[in-house]
Motif scaffolding. Structure first.
Motif, PDB file in Angstrom:
ATOM      1  N   SER A  21       0.829  -1.211   0.000  1.00  0.00           N
ATOM      2  CA  SER A  21       0.000   0.000   0.000  1.00  0.00           C
ATOM      3  C   SER A  21       0.862   1.258   0.000  1.00  0.00           C
ATOM      4  CB  SER A  21      -0.959   0.002   1.189  1.00  0.00           C
ATOM      5  OG  SER A  21      -0.250   0.053   2.406  1.00  0.00           O
ATOM      6  N   LYS A  22       2.022   1.200   0.642  1.00  0.00           N
ATOM      7  CA  LYS A  22       2.938   2.341   0.651  1.00  0.00           C
ATOM      8  C   LYS A  22       3.450   2.621  -0.761  1.00  0.00           C
ATOM      9  CE  LYS A  22       7.127   4.011   2.911  1.00  0.00           C
ATOM     10  NZ  LYS A  22       8.201   3.670   3.846  1.00  0.00           N
ATOM     11  N   LEU A  23       3.767   1.564  -1.504  1.00  0.00           N
ATOM     12  CA  LEU A  23       4.203   1.717  -2.887  1.00  0.00           C
ATOM     13  C   LEU A  23       3.084   2.333  -3.717  1.00  0.00           C
ATOM     14  CD1 LEU A  23       6.122   1.306  -5.296  1.00  0.00           C
ATOM     15  CD2 LEU A  23       5.204  -1.026  -5.479  1.00  0.00           C
ATOM     16  N   GLU A  47      12.504   8.874  -9.915  1.00  0.00           N
ATOM     17  CA  GLU A  47      12.321   8.127  -8.666  1.00  0.00           C
ATOM     18  C   GLU A  47      13.005   6.762  -8.706  1.00  0.00           C
ATOM     19  OE1 GLU A  47      11.228   9.347  -5.955  1.00  0.00           O
ATOM     20  OE2 GLU A  47      10.467  11.216  -6.779  1.00  0.00           O
ATOM     21  N   GLY A  48      13.813   6.524  -9.747  1.00  0.00           N
ATOM     22  CA  GLY A  48      14.596   5.294  -9.806  1.00  0.00           C
ATOM     23  C   GLY A  48      13.968   4.159 -10.584  1.00  0.00           C
ATOM     24  N   PHE A  49      12.845   4.395 -11.244  1.00  0.00           N
ATOM     25  CA  PHE A  49      12.202   3.361 -12.045  1.00  0.00           C
ATOM     26  C   PHE A  49      12.809   3.337 -13.440  1.00  0.00           C
ATOM     27  CE2 PHE A  49       9.020   3.794  -8.793  1.00  0.00           C
ATOM     28  CZ  PHE A  49       8.432   2.549  -8.705  1.00  0.00           C
ATOM     29  N   THR A  64       9.813  -0.617 -13.781  1.00  0.00           N
ATOM     30  CA  THR A  64      10.295  -1.448 -12.674  1.00  0.00           C
ATOM     31  C   THR A  64      11.371  -0.706 -11.897  1.00  0.00           C
ATOM     32  OG1 THR A  64      11.948  -2.505 -14.080  1.00  0.00           O
ATOM     33  CG2 THR A  64       9.826  -3.632 -13.866  1.00  0.00           C
ATOM     34  N   ARG A  65      11.490  -1.080 -10.627  1.00  0.00           N
ATOM     35  CA  ARG A  65      12.538  -0.520  -9.766  1.00  0.00           C
ATOM     36  C   ARG A  65      12.950  -1.593  -8.772  1.00  0.00           C
ATOM     37  NH1 ARG A  65      11.288   4.619  -5.914  1.00  0.00           N
ATOM     38  NH2 ARG A  65       9.938   3.109  -4.921  1.00  0.00           N
ATOM     39  N   GLU A  77       9.892  -3.826  -7.741  1.00  0.00           N
ATOM     40  CA  GLU A  77       8.636  -3.081  -7.721  1.00  0.00           C
ATOM     41  C   GLU A  77       8.209  -2.872  -9.170  1.00  0.00           C
ATOM     42  OE1 GLU A  77       9.141  -0.401  -3.736  1.00  0.00           O
ATOM     43  OE2 GLU A  77      10.124   0.319  -5.555  1.00  0.00           O
ATOM     44  N   ARG A  78       6.909  -3.078  -9.446  1.00  0.00           N
ATOM     45  CA  ARG A  78       6.429  -3.018 -10.826  1.00  0.00           C
ATOM     46  C   ARG A  78       5.188  -2.134 -10.927  1.00  0.00           C
ATOM     47  NH1 ARG A  78       4.761  -8.430 -12.397  1.00  0.00           N
ATOM     48  NH2 ARG A  78       3.872  -8.457 -10.324  1.00  0.00           N
TER      49      ARG A  78
END
Length: 103
Positions: A21-23, A47-49, A64-65, A77-78
């Motif tokens: 949920s934070k993502l 943001e690094g993605f 993705t990150r 993270e997707r």
């Protein structure tokens, strides 16, 4: 010393967990439907993605990150940026996918 280690254990375990949920909250604060796709891609990359925005991607642009975790292997993270059906250069929707972590 043992009490200190036992007291610190929850902090270490928390640092290793993924908060989906934070993502989702972070992504919806970074990009929103209706914004230009080019601007959304710049923000996500800042943001690094890594976003695969090639011309052959079509309706969905996958981003993705790598999520670094102490004491465990990294997770991925997707996020999918979905183009608007009415305006191809505009974000229509944002799909935050489940974070993938190696077993």
């Amino acid at each position: 010393m043992r009490r200190f280690l036992l007291a610190a254990l929850p902090l270490v375990l928390t640092a290793c967990s993924i908060d989906q949920s934070k993502l989702g909250h972070f992504v919806t604060q970074t990009v929103q439907p209706g914004m230009p796709m080019e601007q959304a891609l710049v923000r996500m990359q800042a943001e690094g993605f890594y976003c695969n925005a090639g011309s052959d991607v079509g309706v969905v642009t996958p981003c993705t990150r790598t999520y670094k975790r102490p004491f465990r292997r990294d997770c991925l993270e997707r996020v999918d940026l979905v183009r608007s059906a009415t305006a191809a250069k505009t974000v229509g929707a944002i799909d935050v996918l489940e974070v993938k972590c190696p077993g």
